[in-house]
Every structure is written in C-alpha cells, then in structure tokens.
Scaffold this motif. Structure first.
Motif, mmCIF file in Angstrom:
data_model
loop_
_atom_site.group_PDB
_atom_site.id
_atom_site.type_symbol
_atom_site.label_atom_id
_atom_site.label_comp_id
_atom_site.label_asym_id
_atom_site.label_seq_id
_atom_site.Cartn_x
_atom_site.Cartn_y
_atom_site.Cartn_z
ATOM 1 N N ALA B 56 0.819 -1.298 -0.113
ATOM 2 C CA ALA B 56 0.051 0.006 -0.098
ATOM 3 C C ALA B 56 0.732 1.261 0.014
ATOM 4 C CB ALA B 56 -0.908 -0.018 1.257
ATOM 5 N N LEU B 57 1.797 1.509 0.944
ATOM 6 C CA LEU B 57 2.757 2.340 0.821
ATOM 7 C C LEU B 57 3.537 2.640 -0.284
ATOM 8 C CD1 LEU B 57 4.332 1.949 4.465
ATOM 9 C CD2 LEU B 57 2.815 3.979 3.739
ATOM 10 N N SER B 58 3.805 1.372 -0.951
ATOM 11 C CA SER B 58 4.578 1.710 -2.083
ATOM 12 C C SER B 58 3.760 2.154 -3.320
ATOM 13 C CB SER B 58 5.295 0.106 -2.431
ATOM 14 O OG SER B 58 6.171 0.351 -3.512
ATOM 15 N N THR B 59 2.710 1.648 -3.276
ATOM 16 C CA THR B 59 1.742 1.848 -4.440
ATOM 17 C C THR B 59 1.530 3.450 -4.288
ATOM 18 O OG1 THR B 59 0.539 -0.057 -4.357
ATOM 19 C CG2 THR B 59 -0.730 1.491 -5.251
ATOM 20 N N ALA B 60 1.339 4.173 -3.024
ATOM 21 C CA ALA B 60 0.985 5.357 -2.871
ATOM 22 C C ALA B 60 2.372 6.233 -3.335
ATOM 23 C CB ALA B 60 0.835 5.770 -1.433
ATOM 24 N N LEU B 182 -6.290 -2.084 -1.054
ATOM 25 C CA LEU B 182 -7.065 -1.943 -2.000
ATOM 26 C C LEU B 182 -7.543 -0.613 -2.471
ATOM 27 C CD1 LEU B 182 -9.904 -4.897 -1.592
ATOM 28 C CD2 LEU B 182 -7.990 -4.766 -2.939
ATOM 29 N N VAL B 183 -7.694 0.308 -1.344
ATOM 30 C CA VAL B 183 -8.064 1.450 -1.397
ATOM 31 C C VAL B 183 -7.005 2.324 -2.559
ATOM 32 C CG1 VAL B 183 -8.231 3.858 -0.264
ATOM 33 C CG2 VAL B 183 -9.468 1.969 0.542
ATOM 34 N N CYS B 184 -5.584 2.111 -2.006
ATOM 35 C CA CYS B 184 -4.167 2.685 -2.407
ATOM 36 C C CYS B 184 -4.249 2.043 -4.074
ATOM 37 C CB CYS B 184 -2.991 2.044 -1.743
ATOM 38 S SG CYS B 184 -2.826 3.104 -0.194
ATOM 39 N N LEU B 185 -4.666 0.883 -4.296
ATOM 40 C CA LEU B 185 -4.494 0.399 -5.632
ATOM 41 C C LEU B 185 -5.686 0.995 -6.327
ATOM 42 C CD1 LEU B 185 -3.675 -3.718 -5.130
ATOM 43 C CD2 LEU B 185 -2.272 -1.788 -6.049
ATOM 44 N N ALA B 186 -6.869 1.135 -5.836
ATOM 45 C CA ALA B 186 -7.918 1.683 -6.541
ATOM 46 C C ALA B 186 -7.591 3.169 -6.928
ATOM 47 C CB ALA B 186 -9.217 1.525 -5.772
ATOM 48 N N VAL B 187 -7.216 3.843 -6.059
ATOM 49 C CA VAL B 187 -6.781 5.265 -6.365
ATOM 50 C C VAL B 187 -5.708 5.352 -7.258
ATOM 51 C CG1 VAL B 187 -5.734 7.269 -5.279
ATOM 52 C CG2 VAL B 187 -7.296 5.986 -4.058
ATOM 53 N N ALA B 188 -4.771 4.499 -7.196
ATOM 54 C CA ALA B 188 -3.681 4.535 -8.254
ATOM 55 C C ALA B 188 -4.083 4.230 -9.502
ATOM 56 C CB ALA B 188 -2.433 3.585 -7.739
ATOM 57 N N TRP B 189 -5.031 3.316 -9.672
ATOM 58 C CA TRP B 189 -5.580 2.851 -10.973
ATOM 59 C C TRP B 189 -6.201 3.707 -11.639
ATOM 60 C CZ3 TRP B 189 -10.441 1.939 -12.492
ATOM 61 C CH2 TRP B 189 -10.424 1.372 -13.820
ATOM 62 N N ALA B 190 -7.191 4.558 -10.619
ATOM 63 C CA ALA B 190 -8.171 5.439 -10.906
ATOM 64 C C ALA B 190 -7.459 6.663 -11.748
ATOM 65 C CB ALA B 190 -9.016 5.919 -9.896
ATOM 66 N N ILE B 191 -6.329 7.196 -10.940
ATOM 67 C CA ILE B 191 -5.501 8.269 -11.310
ATOM 68 C C ILE B 191 -4.780 7.946 -12.630
ATOM 69 C CG2 ILE B 191 -3.359 9.504 -11.088
ATOM 70 C CD1 ILE B 191 -3.765 9.463 -8.105
ATOM 71 N N ARG B 192 -4.248 6.618 -12.641
ATOM 72 C CA ARG B 192 -3.663 6.304 -13.995
ATOM 73 C C ARG B 192 -4.652 6.311 -15.164
ATOM 74 N NH1 ARG B 192 -0.289 6.304 -17.605
ATOM 75 N NH2 ARG B 192 1.315 5.012 -17.807
ATOM 76 N N THR B 271 4.271 1.713 -13.053
ATOM 77 C CA THR B 271 2.997 1.085 -13.537
ATOM 78 C C THR B 271 2.281 0.881 -12.175
ATOM 79 O OG1 THR B 271 4.065 -1.259 -12.502
ATOM 80 C CG2 THR B 271 4.555 -0.450 -14.977
ATOM 81 N N VAL B 272 0.765 0.469 -12.419
ATOM 82 C CA VAL B 272 -0.252 0.333 -11.393
ATOM 83 C C VAL B 272 0.130 -0.849 -10.558
ATOM 84 C CG1 VAL B 272 -2.628 0.034 -10.865
ATOM 85 C CG2 VAL B 272 -2.107 1.526 -12.966
ATOM 86 N N TRP B 273 0.460 -2.075 -10.853
ATOM 87 C CA TRP B 273 0.636 -3.251 -10.204
ATOM 88 C C TRP B 273 1.906 -3.554 -9.719
ATOM 89 C CZ3 TRP B 273 -4.219 -3.454 -9.071
ATOM 90 C CH2 TRP B 273 -5.378 -3.281 -10.067
ATOM 91 N N GLY B 274 2.863 -2.735 -10.275
ATOM 92 C CA GLY B 274 4.366 -3.097 -9.923
ATOM 93 C C GLY B 274 4.599 -2.860 -8.377
ATOM 94 N N PRO B 275 4.310 -1.979 -7.843
ATOM 95 C CA PRO B 275 4.589 -1.995 -6.419
ATOM 96 C C PRO B 275 3.964 -3.192 -5.626
ATOM 97 C CG PRO B 275 4.039 0.331 -6.963
ATOM 98 C CD PRO B 275 3.604 -0.580 -8.287
#
Lengths: 295, 599, 398
Positions: B56-60, B182-192, B271-275
């Motif tokens: 989560a931290l890495s995704t953020a 999940l929240v972090c991934l969703a935000v990252a995905w949405a931004i991307r 990338t979205v899923w890399g982290p």
C-alpha cells in the motif's frame, strides 16, 4: 570572545574535514551527475584501509595515502564501469540512485561483517598534538586536513583548467553529446572522473582516520553533509564545494553552541533546503548549472 | 520511467493479455487474504499484513515517484505524520478511524509545504531535498518531546476492538491492511486511467510540452503529492496501531523511505501493479533471508541485500513488470507498419477573409544578460489568418514565440488575447495561454516518449474533453486527420522524425486551439510531406483558426501566409504581403548579406 | 544449520548427556542482525548459558528447556518474530530483548496473546511503565542509572572533592535516542530533587563527528561534573575533544554504553583514567557480593572462547537464571502458572552473580535491581560503588 574565536576555528577546521570529502563528491555529482550514496562508504573503506595499513606496517597513517588513494581510485572507477555505466542509458535516473544505495548497503555491511561493530582506532602518530594560535587551540591533524583540502582544490582546479584531460572532463560535464562529437571518449571520462572523486576521498580518509574513530557507519553521517556542501557550493564547482564546506562547518559549530547540539542537524538541513529552493545554482555558482531543470 | 503501460483498449491480442493480467492480479489479491486464513498461523498473518502495508505504501509512493517521476526519498514523512497523528489522538481518546483522516489532512499540508518549493528541482535534487526534509522532521520529532514523546516514543493504550484498530486475533488487522491496500490500488488505478494520470506522465516526460498542452504542471504534481501523502499517512496510522508503539527513529527513517521506493522499483516504477508485485515478492524473501542469514554473522544479511539490490537494478532495470511486459508485448503486433499518407481533409473552396483581431502583441522587449534578443516587437493577428514569421537563424523568432505562449516573460511590452467571450486578456503562464485557446508546437519535437501516439494526442484532447472516453474519441479523430491513424498504439518513441512532427501538431490540434503557434513544423520533412502539411494548415485555417508559423521552408511560407513578418536581430525589419516582403532589400540583406541587396 | 549452531547443539548434548529430550520451549528475542547486533548477541549469550546450566542440572519441572531464537532487527520485525515464536514455535514465555523499543513493541504482542514476557536488559521506563499483566523486568532501569549517578555524586564525589554537593556545577549530555534521553531525564529529575545545580541538559546524535561546540558550551558554563550517556563513537569524541579544548572537569560519569567498553578506553588512552561509569554489573567486582560470577566467566570462556565483551551477558544470565528457576519452582507452564511462579521469586541482594536480588514489585519491575558505580583505574573498569561491592578505592580529587 575567546570562546567565539575558538568556535569559529573549530568550525573552519570541521569545514576543512567536510571539504576533503565534498570535493570528491562534487566531481562525481557535478560531472558524472550521479547521486553517489556510497560516497560515505568510500570514506569508510578508505579509513579502514588506512587503519589496516598503518597498524599492520606500523607507518604513519598519512603515508598510507599513497596506497589508499589509488585503491579508492580503482574502487571508484569500477563502480562507474560496472554499476553506473550500464545504467547511463536507462531512461530513468532513479535506477542509478538505487544502484548506489545498494552499493552503500553492501559496503557498510561488509565492513560490519569483517570488522564488527566495534570502533577501530588508527594510531595518531602525533597529529593529535595541539598548536596554539593566540588563545585558540587547533590540532595539527586538523591543520593538515585543512591544508590538504586547499592543495587538493588548487591542484584539481589546475588539472581541470590546464590539462587536456581536465578540459575534456569539463567539456563532457557541460555537454556530453557535444563532447562526444568532438571525439572525447565520454565513457572513459566518466570512469576517470568517478575514480578521481573516489581517490580524493581516499586521500581524505588517510588524513581523517587518525582524528576520528572508524566504524562501519561513519560514512552515513558524512555523505549527507557532503551533499549539502556540494549543493551549497554550486554543482560541479570544486572551489565552491570547498567554500560550501567551510560555511557548513561554521554553521554546524556555531549552531551547536548557540542553538543547541540536538538541533544543529536541523539547522544545517534547513539552510540546505533554503539554498536548493531559493538559489539552486549554489551560493558560489555563477551560472545555472542544473542540467536537470527543464526550460 | 519505464513502461508504456498501455491504457488503451488495445486490439484483440492486447485485450486478452490485459484480461489475463487482471485475472492474475485478482488471484494475487485473493491470495493475500486466502493464504493466511488457510494456514491460520499468527506469524503468517504478520507476514501478509506486512506485505499489505508495504504494498500500500509503495503504491502510494508510486503516484509521486512513478507517475509524476519525482523521486521522493522522504515519504516516511507522511507515513510518520499519520502514525503520530493516530497515536496522539488515540491517547486523547479519539478513534484511529478519525485519527487517520486527521493525519491525512496534516500530511497533505506537509506535502504541499514540502513539495511546492521543490518542484523546480528534478531528479537527484528533488531526492536530496526530500531527504533533507525528512531529516528535519526527524530532528524536530526528537526535539518536541511534549508532543511526540521525543526519542522514547509514544505508545497506545491496549484498548481492544474495532474502534481502536487493536485486536487479539490477527484476522481483523489483516482485513484492515488489505482494505487499505485495495484503496491505494484503486486510487492509483483511477489516477492512471483518468486525466490526472495522463497529465502526470506527460509532465514527467516533457514538462514544457505538457505546459503547452494546457497542463497545470505544478497543480497536477501537487495533487499527486497530496493524494500520495494522504494515503501514506492513513497507512501510517494503521501501522502505528499495529505496532502499538512508535518512535522518531522508526517513523521518520530514511532506510524505510528507500525501502518503500525499492518495492516499486523492483516491481516496476510507474505501473499500477508493479509496487504490489514488488512487495508480494520481496517481503517474504526478505523475511526468509533474514531467518537464514541473519544469525550467521552480523552484517551478512545486509551485505547480501545490498548486492541483490545492485543485481536487480543492473539486470531488471524495468522491474518485474518490465519482464511481464516484454512477454505480453511480444504477442502484440504493432499495426500499420506501412507508411500512412497524410489524409488531410480536402480544402473548402470558399475563399477566405481575415476576421477581427484575436491577438495583439505590443512592444516586446527581452534581454538575456547583456544580449538584447527581442527589441520592440509588435504586431496583431486576425481571426483565420496565417501569419508567417521568417528570419535568419538566431534572429530571435523562437524567443518571441516563447513570449507569445507564456514560456518566457517579456521584460517590457505585452501580449493580449481575445477570449472566446470577447474580452481582451493578458495571460501570464502557459496554462493561461492554453485556457484562452493558444496552442503551440516546439521546434525540437517533444513527444511523451513513454506514451503511445494515441495517448500523446489525448493529453492535448483533455484540454477540451475532461473525460477519458471523449478525449480518446477526439484524439482518434485528430490522429486520422493528421495521418497518424495507423500508429495509434505505437509508442511515440518509435515514430520517424516526420511522424513526430505530425504528432507534435496533432497534440496541439487536439486542444482545438483558436490560435495556433507552429514552430518549424516543416523543417526536415520531405517535399511531399511539405505539400501535404501546407494543405493541412490551410484547411485548419479555414475552420477559423489563426496561425502564426515560424518557417524556414520558403516555398511553404510563400504559399501559406496571408501576411509575413521578418525578424532579424530581435527586431521586425519588414512585414506585409509575402510577395512584397521578399523583395524588401532589408530582408534580402538580412538573409543573404549586403552584396546581394542590389543583385 | 550452521557450524555454530551445530557446535552449540553438540555442546548442549554433551552437557545434558543422557537427559531427556528438550521439551519445553522458550523464546529468546534479541536483535541478532542490524546495528544493535553486537550487544544483542552478547545479551543472548547470557540467556544461553543460563539455559544450559539449568538443563545440565535437570531442567525445570523435570523438563529440558529448548531456546528458540527470534531476530528483532527493527520494531516491525520484533512484532513478527514475537508472533512467530508464540504461534509457530509455541513458546511458553519470551526472554529478551536488549533494545527498549523492540521490547516495547514485542511485549505488546505477547500481552495481547497472553504469553509472559521477561525483559532482562532494556532500560527504558516505558517497558514496565505500561502496567502490562504479563511483562516482567529483572534488570535495573534508566531510572536506577539516573538515581545511582546522582547518589554517587552525593556520597562520593562531593565529599571526595571536599565541597558541598550543591556547589558543584553539573552538565548532563546524552545521545538523543531513547537510551540517552531517558537516562538523562532521570538524572535531571533526581538531581533537581536533591538540590543539585544542573546547568544544562543537551542531546546530540550519536553519529556526530564533532562535539567541540558542546564541549565549549560546558566549559563556558563552568561545568565541573559531566554526566554523559553515550555510545562508543560519541564517548571517544567527547573525551578527545574535551582534552583538546583544555576542558578538565573534576569528574566525568558515563552512563554505560561506550563508557563500559574496553575499546573506548583503548581509543582514548590515558584520558580514560579516573573516569567514572554507572552501568550493569561488570566483571571487576567484589565477588563476595556476586556469588557465581567466577563460574559464569569460566562457562562463558569455555563456550565462546573469549571474555565477555560487556556486562550484558552477565545481567541477562542473572535475569534468566532467576526467572527460569522461579518457573521451575512453579506448577506448570500455563501463563497464569508462570506468572504466579515468578511473582513468588524472592532473592535477596548479594546472592546473584550480578549482586542484585530479584523480586518483582510495582509494575512487575524487579525492585531489587541495581547498578554498580565503576571507575577506570589503570586501564581496567573496576567497581568502586557501592562500597560493599567495591574492589578498589574511589579515586576523586588529588
């Protein structure tokens, strides 16, 4: 007043110490344009080499510089050739930073593995004796460091201005592509510069070792301070790094006395941030030399 | 920056690869919950909670470090703020579910304070600045003991229950950590996959081109940093509750910041899923290595860790996602390898007439040091007019252009633009100019290299169409008009120089500008293309767009321009009808030297 | 798995030849890697020796002890390892931890799981300040250290110098992590209580490379008694730079850490002569007051082939012995049985190898834990305070 003079003297001497580390870093950071997080570990390696050589062969630690500086040159050149150069083409400069972080971690832990966490003491051979300048006390070793830093700056400056190789290095620093077109082997120049930067810190380590206890983590403190000095002095400017180091030495000593020893780091880094933000060309930089700032 | 993660709904093969990828991610995520539940062991729970927290931290982090390309090595600032806010509030009797948002709010303020002044710093300088900020935060946290407990740290009361995020069993903690991931991934995905993501990547790739496309580069970066900081702080709050004890040394740690960034690096930066991948792979390996090597000898584990990091960087510079991408893209064939003609729309036969004034340039002056590069330049531009700007190399044409688009501030003089609502305005920044409908190209092409052609054009199209679907639609249409249709899914970096020039124009055209500034779009392209380009420009003009074009290709200038301005040594030396201007003796002198004046 | 573990295993089996197979597990949670590894390992050795000794004597409640190691390299890891020890290894209790922050983090986990946690070495107040039900601490704390330092000034230094204690000008300096900060805090607090004149309390990062400003500050304030709580590097720096600045306080009292290590003394040479130190019991002590110390040294020598590197092993050994024997006298290994057993421990002062007694009082802290006052004399750290543990005269004044 005496105290004040003594603090100033201490600050300048500390500055000399930072300078001798920062000058090597400014070559690497300013010319090869790599953030070398392992620079502090280069210093640490140099100090351990000095310790081993001077205790093992019972010679004055300063004499070991003849072997330590070349050894560090090799270490630096190999770092550039094997670790940084393959990543030069990477679109992402993040990658190089992580490479040097990896090197830093590996070297520090290698020292821990080989020497343990205890400190190592390089024999002082008289460099801890004092000289009095009026009421101000200074260690001979500190004077040597300071003098060596000045000589190193002058020597490097002459080398950069007067020799063919030096000019090639400057040309490469300013415009790599153009330098290459002019027939300069930029890869070789980078290897050479990285090696020289490491050799400078190697020389420094032989001078510093008798003054400070050596431990595997000694580099971590120096590396951040050295970056501060380099940026303060203007990226790639050798005299700038020297004067930057003097400023930081003075700030460090004065804030340690007048503000409090727990906040001196905060003071130093705040000044660093102000310089970065307000005058990124550095206190002594005359031109914008931030190749990374886009138009 | 590494991968062109195609945001595009690509062709058949791509689609299934994408589906496969999504299935793989879903399986991975399900595994994060299923494995610990199946094994049912506290230690396994701990490992998986750690994975979720790091992922989560890495995704953020990746939103700033990856998308925006700002290498932050001080992200522990935000994590630490979240942790401290949470613990301090819990000890005042306030639930961490509120503390989390309080921490996020403080982190956003800190993020803006920290990054706003630093955005002019790129690459290594930004990284150093963030490290310096982190050190300052750490020292201050040590110093202000009343608030932070100083070096001895703070701990929370062991109140058990959901409202305190402290549990005897591990499952609820895992659930929260997983939810945060999940929240972090969703935000990252949405931004991307929305405008912000395109803008961030565009800013990262070419800041000036992004500005010209109307991107508020500082604004989007601040948004990215704020979002990233808020997410990091929320995770920090939870982690503090999980640790039950925090101290400055561990909360504001440089090591920790580097580690967060490293998971993203190894998984695939940007990338979205890399982290996520990075954390899923590395956390267990690290734990295992620590068990296997840690007890062998002091330092061995760290040594191996450092060496492995170097090897990964050397041999997998694009991370795991780079490898994944190499495999999937192998099956995906680039369409349309044949040369595509510029399918410019046929010109309307209606003869055209210049309309009202749309841009006024008055008395521009600019000095660079002692060099007087622009001296009293002034002219007006009318609606539906093509104004040619010519002059020898170094005459100062591009400088004028930079002042006409907000990239340079004139020392004196002003540029006013007629707004669509009919008022005269004096825009100051590139974004202001873009808002008023002024679009520009660059003499040296500035493609967003890590994006596809379609995505490049979309960056421009977002200016008028905030929604991805509309922007994509508009971008495709523009691409077809510019003869780039067959290359939509090609990486911009793979285009020829002619293609890049067209892409440059297409990106601006997608902004649907009212005033178009073209800087040598015909330099270096072949004769046929020049003719096509001329047709294209005329057809653009006929839609009512005004054009100012710097050109060297005389043939083009003569056939295009309604009016011509000649600049030499920063001054306008002639202006008027193209045919007359070329006969002007000052112009001939400027171009060819004095001896030709009377030839 | 490794040569060392293999040797250990062989040694253990040699010692316990013929005994039943190990069948009750205890966790040993220490930082075995990372920056704290040196003294973490040193601490563990004490626990290991205690376990071997107990196993050789037949174990506890008739069962052999199996010690499972956990590596607490950072706080998150400390939690993870505590979980692993509890859930996977099924340990009956955990012994640890050397580092205060690791101890605080890991013991919260143990508390939530209802597993007893025995702290044998971490000094921060917060370890026992939380009133945990299952946490017990055998070793003296930062508070003990602070009080002992001040008591030493009152009892020995002021009389030795022939002045009133309140006339002394005291400066407190400390490295800025939890260890230095909490010791310095207690020195300040207790010193003020006793009416001492503490003119400054200053923290600094232990990684510093320059303390000259701090030294000048102390000199400027006319400080004649310096209390420094520090690691190795900063102890060396302070002593060197004090000498270089011509700063010669009447007494320097170290708070363990760097001041207890021979390497520090070697680094500064003569400057160490006469320097005082308050720390866990070390080895040059009156052994009538510390029965079993000599046996411990022999066992240590036999097992590790070297002298102990610090007093940590001894204190962990004493703590582990007391706790394990206490459990051995109990009625089972269920958490509540263990708690009941250790609460019954009552060892008076002067009967353990570290000199202090063991009895858990308020907050489950060992209220008989104490430190020793020591002095560097002739290159050796000898115990000089309190008098009944001393092996040499307290040297102060001229």
């Amino acid at each position: 007043m005496d105290t004040f003079l003594q603090i100033v003297a201490n600050g300048l001497m500390l500055g000399g110490l930072f300078a001798i580390v920062a000058v090597g870093l400014t070559l690497i950071f300013g010319i090869v344009k790599v953030i070398n997080f392992a620079h502090g570990e280069f210093l640490m390696v140099g100090m351990y080499l000095t310790f081993l050589l001077s205790t093992g062969m019972d010679v004055h630690p300063y004499l070991t510089a003849a072997a330590v500086a070349p050894a560090l040159f090799v270490l630096g050149a190999l770092t550039q050739r094997l670790l940084i150069q393959p990543l030069m083409s990477a679109r992402d400069e993040h990658v190089q930073i992580f490479a040097t972080v990896g090197l830093s971690t590996a070297l520090m832990n290698l020292a821990l593995l080989v020497f343990g966490a205890d400190i190592a003491n390089t024999p002082a051979h008289g460099v801890r004796s004092q000289v009095m300048l009026g009421e101000v006390r200074i260690l001979t070793g500190q004077l040597w460091v300071f003098g060596a830093a000045i000589l190193l700056v002058i020597g490097l400056q002459l080398f950069m201005k007067k020799t063919r190789t030096g000019r090639a290095i400057r040309a490469t620093a300013q415009n790599r592509a153009a330098a290459r077109l002019m027939g300069i082997n930029d890869k070789f120049i980078y290897v050479l510069t990285f090696g020289m930067g490491a050799a400078c810190v190697g020389l420094g380590s032989s001078l510093i070792a008798p003054l400070y206890p050596t431990s595997p983590t000694i580099g971590t403190y120096f590396v951040l301070i050295a970056f501060v000095c380099v940026v303060l002095g203007g990226l790639g400017s050798i005299p700038g790094a020297f004067f930057g180091a003097l400023v930081i030495g003075l700030v460090d000593a004065l804030s340690g006395f007048y503000i409090g020893s727990d906040l001196r780091e905060a003071v130093v880094f705040t000044i660093f941030l102000l310089i970065l933000i307000l005058k990124p060309s550095g206190l002594f930089g005359t031109r914008m030399n931030l190749s990374h700032v886009s138009p | 920056m590494t991968e062109t993660t195609s945001m595009t709904q690509a062709s058949g093969g791509g689609l299934s690869a994408q589906k496969l990828g999504l299935i793989a991610v879903a399986v991975l995520l399900a595994g994060l919950i299923a494995v610990p539940v199946a094994v049912g062991d506290q230690f396994v729970y701990h490992i998986f909670i750690t994975i979720c927290i790091f992922a989560a931290l890495s995704t953020a982090w990746n939103i700033v470090g990856g998308y925006a390309g700002q290498l932050s090595l001080g992200h522990a600032i935000f994590y630490g703020i979240g942790g401290y806010a949470g613990v301090i509030l819990v000890n005042l009797g306030i639930s961490p579910w509120f503390g989390m948002f309080a921490g996020a709010a403080v982190a956003v303020v800190a993020a803006i304070v920290v990054s706003w002044p630093c955005f002019r710093l790129h690459g290594p300088f930004f990284a150093l600045a963030t490290i310096a900020f982190l050190e300052v935060f750490r020292v201050l946290a040590l110093h202000f003991r009343e608030l932070t407990g100083g070096a001895t740290g703070l701990m929370i009361q062991l109140n058990i229950g959901w409202e305190w995020m402290v549990f005897r069993e591990r499952f609820p903690a895992l659930l929260i950590a997983f939810g945060m991931l999940l929240v972090c991934l969703a935000v990252a995905w949405a931004i991307r996959s929305h405008r912000l993501g395109f803008y961030l990547v565009a800013t990262r790739e070419r800041e000036s081109a992004a500005k010209a496309a109307g991107v508020g580069t500082v604004k989007v970066r601040l948004m990215a940093v704020s979002i990233s900081a808020a997410l990091s702080a929320m995770v920090g709050t939870f982690h503090a509750m999980y640790l039950t004890f925090i101290e400055p040394e561990s909360m504001f740690s440089l090591q920790f910041s580097i580690q967060i960034a490293m998971f993203a690096l190894i998984g695939g930066i940007g990338t979205v899923w890399g982290p996520l991948l990075g954390a899923v792979l590395l956390v267990p390996i690290t734990e295992f290595a620590r068990g296997a090597l840690g007890s062998e000898a002091i330092g061995l584990h760290g040594f191996v860790y450092g060496v492995v990091l170097m090897l990964v960087v050397l041999f997998l510079p694009n991370g795991i996602m780079g490898v994944v991408h190499r495999f999937t893209s192998g099956s995906e064939k680039a369409e349309g390898e044949q040369a595509a003609p510029v399918a410019a729309a046929p010109r309307s036969a209606v003869p055209h007439e210049a309309g009202r004034e749309v841009m006024r340039v008055e008395g521009l002056q600019k000095h660079f040091g002692g060099l007087h590069v622009t001296n009293d330049v002034g002219f007006t531009l009318r609606e539906g007019e093509i104004l040619g700007v010519i002059g020898p190399n170094g005459a100062g044409k591009t400088t004028v252009f930079n002042m006409l688009s907000g990239f340079l501030k004139p020392d004196q003089g002003r540029v006013s633009v007629l707004s669509p609502s009919g008022e005269w305005q004096e825009p100051a920044s590139p974004a202001d100019f873009a808002t008023l409908g002024v679009g520009r190209t660059f003499q040296i092409v500035q493609p967003f290299a890590a994006m596809t052609v379609e995505e490049n054009i979309m960056v421009g199209a977002f200016h008028r169409h905030p929604h991805v679907g509309d922007a994509r639609e508009a971008a495709r249409e523009t691409a077809h008009r510019m003869g780039l249709g067959p290359y939509l899914n090609a990486e911009a970096a793979s285009l020829t120089i002619g293609g890049l020039k067209r892409l440059e124009v297409a990106r601006v055209m997608a902004m649907e500008p009212r005033i178009l500034l073209l800087d040598e779009v015909m330099a270096g392209i072949n004769q046929t293309d020049v003719r096509r380009a001329v047709d294209l420009m005329l057809s653009i003009r006929d839609t009512g767009v005004s054009i100012i074009a710097i050109e060297h290709v005389m043939q083009a200038v003569m056939s295009l321009s309604d009016r011509v301005i000649v600049i030499n040594s920063g001054q306008i030396i002639a202006q008027g009808d193209p045919q007359e201007v070329v006969r002007d003796e000052h112009v001939i002198e400027a171009y060819l030297g004095k001896e030709f004046t009377h030839a | 798995m490794t040569l060392k573990t293999l040797l250990t295993a062989t040694a253990v089996s040699a010692l316990v030849a013929g005994a039943a197979q190990a069948d009750v597990k205890f966790g040993a949670l220490f930082p075995f890697s990372g920056g704290l590894a040196l003294l973490g390992e040193e601490s563990f050795r004490g626990v290991e020796l205690a376990v071997e000794e107990i196993n050789a004597a037949g174990g506890i409640q008739g069962e052999q002890i199996d010690l499972v190691r956990g590596d607490a390299v950072d706080n998150n890891q400390a939690i993870g390892e505590a979980r692993r020890l509890i859930s996977r290894e099924g340990v009956k209790a955990i012994l640890g931890t050397y580092s205060s922050s690791r101890s605080i983090a890991a013991s919260q986990v143990a508390e939530l799981s209802g597993i007893p946690y025995f702290e044998l070495g971490a000094v921060a107040d917060e370890v026992t300040g939380r009133d945990l039900q299952y946490l017990f601490r055998t070793n003296p704390t930062a508070e003990t250290m602070g009080i002992m330092t001040i008591d030493m000034i009152l009892d020995e230094i002021a009389p030795g110098l022939g002045v009133e204690a309140t006339d002394l000008v005291i400066g407190v300096i400390h490295e800025d992590s939890a260890y230095g900060t909490s010791v310095a805090g207690h020195q300040e607090e207790y010193g003020a209580e006793k009416g001492l004149n503490i003119v400054t309390v200053q923290g600094y990062p232990s990684s510093t490379v320059d303390m000259s400003s701090l030294v000048l500050d102390l000199k400027d304030r006319g400080v004649n008694i310096v209390l420094q709580t520090s690691y190795q590097n900063d102890s060396v720096l302070f002593l060197n730079q004090s000498a270089e600045a011509g700063f010669e306080p009447d007494a320097i009292i170290g708070g363990g850490g760097g001041y207890s290590l021979t390497a520090t003394a070697e680094a500064v040479g003569d400057l160490m002569e006469g320097v005082l130190d308050v720390d866990f019991t070390q080895y040059a002590v009156n052994t009538e007051f510390t029965p079993g110390l000599e046996d411990f040294l022999v066992a240590y020598q036999n097992k590790y082939g070297e002298d102990p590197r610090s007093g940590h092993s001894l204190n962990n050994y004493v703590g582990a012995m007391a706790v394990l024997e206490g459990i051995g006298a109990g009625e089972g290994f269920e958490p509540d049985q263990i708690v009941a057993a250790v609460q019954a421990i009552d060892i008076p002062a002067g009967e353990t190898a570290a000199g202090y007694g063991v009895h858990f009082g308020d907050h489950n802290q060992n209220d008989r834990a104490m430190m020793m006052g020591m002095q560097w004399q002739g290159g050796k750290l000898v115990t000089v305070y309190p008098r009944d543990a001393a092996v040499a005269e307290f040297q102060i004044g001229d």
